[in-house]
Design a protein around this motif. Structure first.
Motif, PDB file in Angstrom:
ATOM      1  N   ASP A   8       1.757  59.496 -29.483  1.00  0.00           N
ATOM      2  CA  ASP A   8       1.212  60.786 -29.917  1.00  0.00           C
ATOM      3  C   ASP A   8       2.297  61.854 -30.053  1.00  0.00           C
ATOM      4  O   ASP A   8       2.139  62.799 -30.816  1.00  0.00           O
ATOM      5  CB  ASP A   8       0.119  61.273 -28.958  1.00  0.00           C
ATOM      6  N   PHE A   9       3.374  61.717 -29.306  1.00  0.00           N
ATOM      7  CA  PHE A   9       4.469  62.673 -29.427  1.00  0.00           C
ATOM      8  C   PHE A   9       5.270  62.448 -30.710  1.00  0.00           C
ATOM      9  O   PHE A   9       5.918  63.360 -31.214  1.00  0.00           O
ATOM     10  CB  PHE A   9       5.405  62.585 -28.213  1.00  0.00           C
ATOM     11  N   ALA A  10       5.257  61.234 -31.246  1.00  0.00           N
ATOM     12  CA  ALA A  10       6.088  60.899 -32.400  1.00  0.00           C
ATOM     13  C   ALA A  10       5.321  60.898 -33.723  1.00  0.00           C
ATOM     14  O   ALA A  10       5.831  61.381 -34.733  1.00  0.00           O
ATOM     15  CB  ALA A  10       6.728  59.535 -32.179  1.00  0.00           C
ATOM     16  N   PHE A  11       4.115  60.351 -33.746  1.00  0.00           N
ATOM     17  CA  PHE A  11       3.354  60.210 -34.987  1.00  0.00           C
ATOM     18  C   PHE A  11       2.398  61.384 -35.120  1.00  0.00           C
ATOM     19  O   PHE A  11       1.509  61.567 -34.293  1.00  0.00           O
ATOM     20  CB  PHE A  11       2.579  58.889 -34.995  1.00  0.00           C
ATOM     21  N   ARG A  12       2.562  62.173 -36.145  1.00  0.00           N
ATOM     22  CA  ARG A  12       1.749  63.372 -36.342  1.00  0.00           C
ATOM     23  C   ARG A  12       0.854  63.175 -37.564  1.00  0.00           C
ATOM     24  O   ARG A  12       1.194  63.582 -38.678  1.00  0.00           O
ATOM     25  CB  ARG A  12       2.644  64.587 -36.497  1.00  0.00           C
ATOM     26  N   SER A  13      -0.285  62.564 -37.337  1.00  0.00           N
ATOM     27  CA  SER A  13      -1.194  62.256 -38.447  1.00  0.00           C
ATOM     28  C   SER A  13      -1.720  63.515 -39.123  1.00  0.00           C
ATOM     29  O   SER A  13      -1.879  63.543 -40.345  1.00  0.00           O
ATOM     30  CB  SER A  13      -2.368  61.407 -37.950  1.00  0.00           C
ATOM     31  N   ASN A  14      -1.967  64.553 -38.365  1.00  0.00           N
ATOM     32  CA  ASN A  14      -2.517  65.774 -38.951  1.00  0.00           C
ATOM     33  C   ASN A  14      -1.485  66.492 -39.813  1.00  0.00           C
ATOM     34  O   ASN A  14      -1.835  67.100 -40.827  1.00  0.00           O
ATOM     35  CB  ASN A  14      -3.044  66.694 -37.848  1.00  0.00           C
ATOM     36  N   THR A  15      -0.224  66.409 -39.456  1.00  0.00           N
ATOM     37  CA  THR A  15       0.836  66.987 -40.281  1.00  0.00           C
ATOM     38  C   THR A  15       0.958  66.214 -41.589  1.00  0.00           C
ATOM     39  O   THR A  15       1.132  66.798 -42.660  1.00  0.00           O
ATOM     40  CB  THR A  15       2.179  66.977 -39.520  1.00  0.00           C
ATOM     41  N   ARG A  16       0.849  64.893 -41.503  1.00  0.00           N
ATOM     42  CA  ARG A  16       0.879  64.065 -42.713  1.00  0.00           C
ATOM     43  C   ARG A  16      -0.304  64.406 -43.616  1.00  0.00           C
ATOM     44  O   ARG A  16      -0.152  64.516 -44.836  1.00  0.00           O
ATOM     45  CB  ARG A  16       0.836  62.585 -42.348  1.00  0.00           C
ATOM     46  N   ASN A  17      -1.488  64.578 -43.015  1.00  0.00           N
ATOM     47  CA  ASN A  17      -2.671  64.904 -43.803  1.00  0.00           C
ATOM     48  C   ASN A  17      -2.568  66.293 -44.418  1.00  0.00           C
ATOM     49  O   ASN A  17      -3.010  66.510 -45.547  1.00  0.00           O
ATOM     50  CB  ASN A  17      -3.932  64.767 -42.954  1.00  0.00           C
ATOM     51  N   LEU A  18      -1.992  67.236 -43.692  1.00  0.00           N
ATOM     52  CA  LEU A  18      -1.796  68.573 -44.244  1.00  0.00           C
ATOM     53  C   LEU A  18      -0.868  68.513 -45.460  1.00  0.00           C
ATOM     54  O   LEU A  18      -1.102  69.210 -46.457  1.00  0.00           O
ATOM     55  CB  LEU A  18      -1.214  69.518 -43.190  1.00  0.00           C
ATOM     56  N   ALA A  19       0.163  67.679 -45.417  1.00  0.00           N
ATOM     57  CA  ALA A  19       1.068  67.536 -46.559  1.00  0.00           C
ATOM     58  C   ALA A  19       0.319  67.015 -47.784  1.00  0.00           C
ATOM     59  O   ALA A  19       0.553  67.479 -48.911  1.00  0.00           O
ATOM     60  CB  ALA A  19       2.231  66.616 -46.202  1.00  0.00           C
ATOM     61  N   ILE A  20      -0.594  66.063 -47.584  1.00  0.00           N
ATOM     62  CA  ILE A  20      -1.392  65.534 -48.692  1.00  0.00           C
ATOM     63  C   ILE A  20      -2.279  66.635 -49.271  1.00  0.00           C
ATOM     64  O   ILE A  20      -2.380  66.801 -50.490  1.00  0.00           O
ATOM     65  CB  ILE A  20      -2.233  64.327 -48.215  1.00  0.00           C
ATOM     66  N   ILE A  21      -2.906  67.420 -48.409  1.00  0.00           N
ATOM     67  CA  ILE A  21      -3.769  68.511 -48.862  1.00  0.00           C
ATOM     68  C   ILE A  21      -2.947  69.572 -49.593  1.00  0.00           C
ATOM     69  O   ILE A  21      -3.364  70.080 -50.640  1.00  0.00           O
ATOM     70  CB  ILE A  21      -4.541  69.126 -47.683  1.00  0.00           C
ATOM     71  N   ARG A  22      -1.793  69.912 -49.061  1.00  0.00           N
ATOM     72  CA  ARG A  22      -0.944  70.929 -49.713  1.00  0.00           C
ATOM     73  C   ARG A  22      -0.529  70.491 -51.114  1.00  0.00           C
ATOM     74  O   ARG A  22      -0.538  71.291 -52.048  1.00  0.00           O
ATOM     75  CB  ARG A  22       0.300  71.205 -48.873  1.00  0.00           C
ATOM     76  N   ARG A  23      -0.145  69.220 -51.267  1.00  0.00           N
ATOM     77  CA  ARG A  23       0.234  68.723 -52.596  1.00  0.00           C
ATOM     78  C   ARG A  23      -0.936  68.849 -53.568  1.00  0.00           C
ATOM     79  O   ARG A  23      -0.765  69.257 -54.714  1.00  0.00           O
ATOM     80  CB  ARG A  23       0.717  67.276 -52.522  1.00  0.00           C
ATOM     81  N   HIS A  24      -2.146  68.507 -53.092  1.00  0.00           N
ATOM     82  CA  HIS A  24      -3.342  68.618 -53.940  1.00  0.00           C
ATOM     83  C   HIS A  24      -3.599  70.073 -54.316  1.00  0.00           C
ATOM     84  O   HIS A  24      -3.840  70.381 -55.482  1.00  0.00           O
ATOM     85  CB  HIS A  24      -4.553  68.029 -53.213  1.00  0.00           C
ATOM     86  N   LEU A  25      -3.560  70.961 -53.332  1.00  0.00           N
ATOM     87  CA  LEU A  25      -3.830  72.372 -53.602  1.00  0.00           C
ATOM     88  C   LEU A  25      -2.770  72.986 -54.500  1.00  0.00           C
ATOM     89  O   LEU A  25      -3.085  73.780 -55.395  1.00  0.00           O
ATOM     90  CB  LEU A  25      -3.932  73.155 -52.292  1.00  0.00           C
ATOM     91  N   ASP A  26      -1.507  72.646 -54.288  1.00  0.00           N
ATOM     92  CA  ASP A  26      -0.435  73.197 -55.114  1.00  0.00           C
ATOM     93  C   ASP A  26      -0.588  72.773 -56.572  1.00  0.00           C
ATOM     94  O   ASP A  26      -0.261  73.535 -57.482  1.00  0.00           O
ATOM     95  CB  ASP A  26       0.938  72.779 -54.586  1.00  0.00           C
ATOM     96  N   LYS A  27      -1.107  71.559 -56.788  1.00  0.00           N
ATOM     97  CA  LYS A  27      -1.272  71.051 -58.147  1.00  0.00           C
ATOM     98  C   LYS A  27      -2.548  71.577 -58.806  1.00  0.00           C
ATOM     99  O   LYS A  27      -2.528  72.001 -59.951  1.00  0.00           O
ATOM    100  CB  LYS A  27      -1.294  69.522 -58.118  1.00  0.00           C
ATOM    101  N   HIS A  28      -3.665  71.542 -58.069  1.00  0.00           N
ATOM    102  CA  HIS A  28      -4.965  71.859 -58.665  1.00  0.00           C
ATOM    103  C   HIS A  28      -5.431  73.294 -58.434  1.00  0.00           C
ATOM    104  O   HIS A  28      -6.326  73.766 -59.123  1.00  0.00           O
ATOM    105  CB  HIS A  28      -6.027  70.881 -58.149  1.00  0.00           C
ATOM    106  N   HIS A  29      -4.868  73.958 -57.447  1.00  0.00           N
ATOM    107  CA  HIS A  29      -5.248  75.340 -57.133  1.00  0.00           C
ATOM    108  C   HIS A  29      -3.970  76.138 -56.851  1.00  0.00           C
ATOM    109  O   HIS A  29      -3.722  76.543 -55.710  1.00  0.00           O
ATOM    110  CB  HIS A  29      -6.181  75.392 -55.919  1.00  0.00           C
ATOM    111  N   PRO A  30      -3.138  76.380 -57.876  1.00  0.00           N
ATOM    112  CA  PRO A  30      -1.838  77.017 -57.642  1.00  0.00           C
ATOM    113  C   PRO A  30      -1.937  78.429 -57.063  1.00  0.00           C
ATOM    114  O   PRO A  30      -0.963  78.917 -56.486  1.00  0.00           O
ATOM    115  CB  PRO A  30      -1.180  77.024 -59.026  1.00  0.00           C
TER     116      PRO A  30
END
Length: 146
Positions: free
Chosen positions: A111-133
């Protein structure tokens, strides 16, 4: 007295970060990710950790709680209209984190090394940056003192 969805939307739009618009969703997801992954700094090693790592120390209940919060981030992504592939990838991150995190001792270190929520936030940010600039947030780097 019954409250209509329109009335709820009207109330929510008056509160910061409570609307259904992409900017409000971005704010909520970024706030939860910060709380789960990097809310505190461990003194001495200056390593940022969050509630995900701390609650993971509590057997069963902590893992269920952090999995539920991670699933909520995926639910918010679904409401943004993200693709099934992106949602599956995000659920895979949460599921992997939960499965390995449930293993005593090894899971706590994981849990100290793998940050699933940070990875998921990156996926959401890429989507928002593309579809909702319009939701793009520019983070200003702190000025260095010279």
């Amino acid at each position: 007295m019954r409250i209509s969805p329109e009335q709820i939307d009207q109330l929510a739009s008056g509160l910061p970060g409570m609307g259904r618009d992409p900017a409000a969703v971005r704010l909520r997801v970024e706030t939860l990710e910060h709380l789960l992954e990097r809310a505190f700094t461990i003194p001495g090693i200056n390593r940022k950790v969050g509630m995900d790592a701390l609650l993971g120390l509590v057997p069963v209940v902590g893992d269920i709680a952090t999995a539920a919060m991670g699933a909520w981030i995926v639910w918010e992504a679904r409401n943004l209209g993200m693709s099934k592939w992106q949602l599956a990838r995000m659920m895979g991150n949460v599921g992997f984190d939960t499965a390995i995190g449930a293993i005593p001792v090894v899971g706590d270190l994981f849990d100290f090394a793998f940050r699933s929520n940070t990875r998921n936030l990156a996926i959401i940010r890429r989507h928002l940056d593309k579809h909702h600039p319009a939701t793009v947030v520019v983070d200003a780097a702190p000025l260095s003192k010279s």
